[in-house]
Design a protein around this motif. Sequence first.
Motif, PDB file in Angstrom:
ATOM      1  N   ALA A   1      97.198  29.861 108.580  1.00  0.00           N
ATOM      2  CA  ALA A   1      96.275  29.945 109.611  1.00  0.00           C
ATOM      3  C   ALA A   1      96.109  31.212 110.099  1.00  0.00           C
ATOM      4  CB  ALA A   1      96.688  28.921 110.820  1.00  0.00           C
ATOM      5  N   LEU A   2      97.276  31.910 110.163  1.00  0.00           N
ATOM      6  CA  LEU A   2      97.483  33.453 110.502  1.00  0.00           C
ATOM      7  C   LEU A   2      96.426  34.042 109.653  1.00  0.00           C
ATOM      8  CD1 LEU A   2     101.134  33.935 111.289  1.00  0.00           C
ATOM      9  CD2 LEU A   2      99.000  33.803 112.753  1.00  0.00           C
ATOM     10  N   VAL A   3      96.758  34.043 108.364  1.00  0.00           N
ATOM     11  CA  VAL A   3      95.870  34.568 107.146  1.00  0.00           C
ATOM     12  C   VAL A   3      94.402  34.425 107.587  1.00  0.00           C
ATOM     13  CG1 VAL A   3      94.980  34.700 104.607  1.00  0.00           C
ATOM     14  CG2 VAL A   3      97.598  34.499 105.590  1.00  0.00           C
ATOM     15  N   ILE A   4      94.042  33.146 107.747  1.00  0.00           N
ATOM     16  CA  ILE A   4      92.405  32.734 107.976  1.00  0.00           C
ATOM     17  C   ILE A   4      92.244  33.581 109.367  1.00  0.00           C
ATOM     18  CG2 ILE A   4      91.158  30.706 108.814  1.00  0.00           C
ATOM     19  CD1 ILE A   4      92.720  28.915 107.091  1.00  0.00           C
ATOM     20  N   LEU A   5      92.843  33.530 110.165  1.00  0.00           N
ATOM     21  CA  LEU A   5      92.422  34.220 111.609  1.00  0.00           C
ATOM     22  C   LEU A   5      92.214  35.645 111.233  1.00  0.00           C
ATOM     23  CD1 LEU A   5      91.983  33.972 114.411  1.00  0.00           C
ATOM     24  CD2 LEU A   5      94.447  34.401 114.749  1.00  0.00           C
ATOM     25  N   VAL A   6      93.117  36.541 110.508  1.00  0.00           N
ATOM     26  CA  VAL A   6      93.038  37.776 110.536  1.00  0.00           C
ATOM     27  C   VAL A   6      91.779  38.146 109.458  1.00  0.00           C
ATOM     28  CG1 VAL A   6      94.099  40.027 109.281  1.00  0.00           C
ATOM     29  CG2 VAL A   6      95.406  38.181 110.732  1.00  0.00           C
ATOM     30  N   VAL A   7      91.881  37.521 108.201  1.00  0.00           N
ATOM     31  CA  VAL A   7      90.689  37.794 107.347  1.00  0.00           C
ATOM     32  C   VAL A   7      89.363  37.243 107.912  1.00  0.00           C
ATOM     33  CG1 VAL A   7      89.763  36.974 105.013  1.00  0.00           C
ATOM     34  CG2 VAL A   7      92.403  37.500 105.364  1.00  0.00           C
ATOM     35  N   GLY A   8      89.350  36.182 108.727  1.00  0.00           N
ATOM     36  CA  GLY A   8      88.146  35.827 109.346  1.00  0.00           C
ATOM     37  C   GLY A   8      87.697  36.686 110.139  1.00  0.00           C
ATOM     38  N   ILE A   9      88.378  37.401 110.996  1.00  0.00           N
ATOM     39  CA  ILE A   9      88.170  38.644 112.232  1.00  0.00           C
ATOM     40  C   ILE A   9      87.323  39.712 111.379  1.00  0.00           C
ATOM     41  CG2 ILE A   9      88.714  39.822 113.807  1.00  0.00           C
ATOM     42  CD1 ILE A   9      90.674  37.887 114.803  1.00  0.00           C
ATOM     43  N   ILE A  10      88.168  39.985 110.228  1.00  0.00           N
ATOM     44  CA  ILE A  10      87.659  41.186 109.514  1.00  0.00           C
ATOM     45  C   ILE A  10      86.288  40.820 108.984  1.00  0.00           C
ATOM     46  CG2 ILE A  10      88.199  42.675 107.582  1.00  0.00           C
ATOM     47  CD1 ILE A  10      91.184  42.359 108.056  1.00  0.00           C
ATOM     48  N   ILE A  11      85.941  39.623 108.356  1.00  0.00           N
ATOM     49  CA  ILE A  11      84.937  39.279 107.512  1.00  0.00           C
ATOM     50  C   ILE A  11      83.735  39.363 108.836  1.00  0.00           C
ATOM     51  CG2 ILE A  11      83.838  37.675 106.461  1.00  0.00           C
ATOM     52  CD1 ILE A  11      86.164  36.863 104.924  1.00  0.00           C
ATOM     53  N   ALA A  12      83.814  38.709 109.848  1.00  0.00           N
ATOM     54  CA  ALA A  12      83.082  38.440 110.975  1.00  0.00           C
ATOM     55  C   ALA A  12      82.508  40.056 111.414  1.00  0.00           C
ATOM     56  CB  ALA A  12      83.762  38.078 112.125  1.00  0.00           C
ATOM     57  N   LYS A  13      83.560  40.597 111.389  1.00  0.00           N
ATOM     58  CA  LYS A  13      83.056  42.155 111.888  1.00  0.00           C
ATOM     59  C   LYS A  13      82.243  42.747 110.956  1.00  0.00           C
ATOM     60  CE  LYS A  13      86.936  43.234 115.085  1.00  0.00           C
ATOM     61  NZ  LYS A  13      88.019  44.213 115.350  1.00  0.00           N
ATOM     62  N   ILE A  14      82.635  42.486 109.437  1.00  0.00           N
ATOM     63  CA  ILE A  14      81.569  43.006 108.475  1.00  0.00           C
ATOM     64  C   ILE A  14      80.414  42.589 108.400  1.00  0.00           C
ATOM     65  CG2 ILE A  14      81.463  43.290 106.031  1.00  0.00           C
ATOM     66  CD1 ILE A  14      84.461  43.499 105.811  1.00  0.00           C
ATOM     67  N   ILE A  15      80.086  41.128 108.784  1.00  0.00           N
ATOM     68  CA  ILE A  15      79.040  40.446 108.619  1.00  0.00           C
ATOM     69  C   ILE A  15      77.874  40.649 109.950  1.00  0.00           C
ATOM     70  CG2 ILE A  15      77.671  38.332 108.673  1.00  0.00           C
ATOM     71  CD1 ILE A  15      80.123  36.985 107.338  1.00  0.00           C
TER      72      ILE A  15
END
Length: 266
Positions: free
Chosen positions: A19-33
Motif C-alpha cells: 500500500a505504501l509503495v502504491i501511494l508513493v509511486v501513485g503520487i509521483i505518477i499523478a504529478k507527472i501526468i
Amino acid sequence: MLSQNLPYMDLTYFDLLSALVILVVGIIIAKIIAGMFKSGLQKTELPELVAEFLSRFVLALLYVAVILATVSALGPDISSIVVGLSAVIGLILGFGMQDTLTNLAAGIWIATLRPFDKGEFVSVTGYSGSVSAVGFMATELLTPDNKLVTIPNKVIWGSAIENATRMPTRRVDVNVGISYDTKLDQAIQVAMDLMKNNSMVLGDPAPAVVTTELADSSVNLQLRAWANTSDYWGVKGDLTNGILNAYKDADIEIPYPQLDVHMDKE
C-alpha cells in the motif's frame, strides 16, 4: 516476516508495504501526468488561467484514484470503499458543505468566463493585486507590496470586479490646482504641452485638460492623457512630477489651502 499479520489486524506486513509503495509511486505518477496534461494545454489557445485550473482538477482526480488504489491494496473490496465514501460525502454535504460546493462552482465559472486572467491587475472586495492563481475554493491575489491575499471564489463571483489591465490602453488622470489669479488659458496650454511632449502619451485619443472644480482656494484642473496599459504608471509619474515643475517654470501658482477671516471692530 512479510507474511505475518500486524498486531490486532488481519493485514500482513506485505499488504502494508504494498500500500505504501502504491501511494508513493501513485503520487509521483499523478504529478507527472498532471504536468504533461498542463504542458499540452499550454500549447493550445486556452488562457493560462484555464489551463492551470484544469490541470489542478485533473491532479485532484488522480489523487483520489491513488487513494482508492492504496486502500484497495490493504484488502477491502474497492466497490465497498466507493459506497462508503459516497455515504460519508453525502453526510458531510448535508451538514454544511454547501459553501464548498458554491466555491467550486464559482471557480469553474471564473475559469470559464474569465473576468480576469493570470497576471492581470484587478480590484475586488476591497483588495487590489495581480491574479496569482484560481483554485477550486479560492483565488489568490498578489498585492503591489508583495502580500498574498486569498479570497473565496463565491465572494469574488458575487462582487463587482474591476480589471485594470484587460484593455490595451488606459486613461491617466492627474489632478492639480491653480490660483484664481492665474490665467486659465496659460495653465491649460502648459499642461497640454507637457502631455504632448511625453513620448508615452498617445495622440489618439488626444490628451485634454478640463476644469473639474472651482474650489475654496484653487481652480482644480485635471490632465487626461491616454497611454498603453503597460505605460500607465510611467505616464502617471511623469505627468505628476512634470506639471509641478512646469508650473514653477511658468510662474503659475499651485496654492495651499487657505481661509480668509475678516474681523469687524465693534
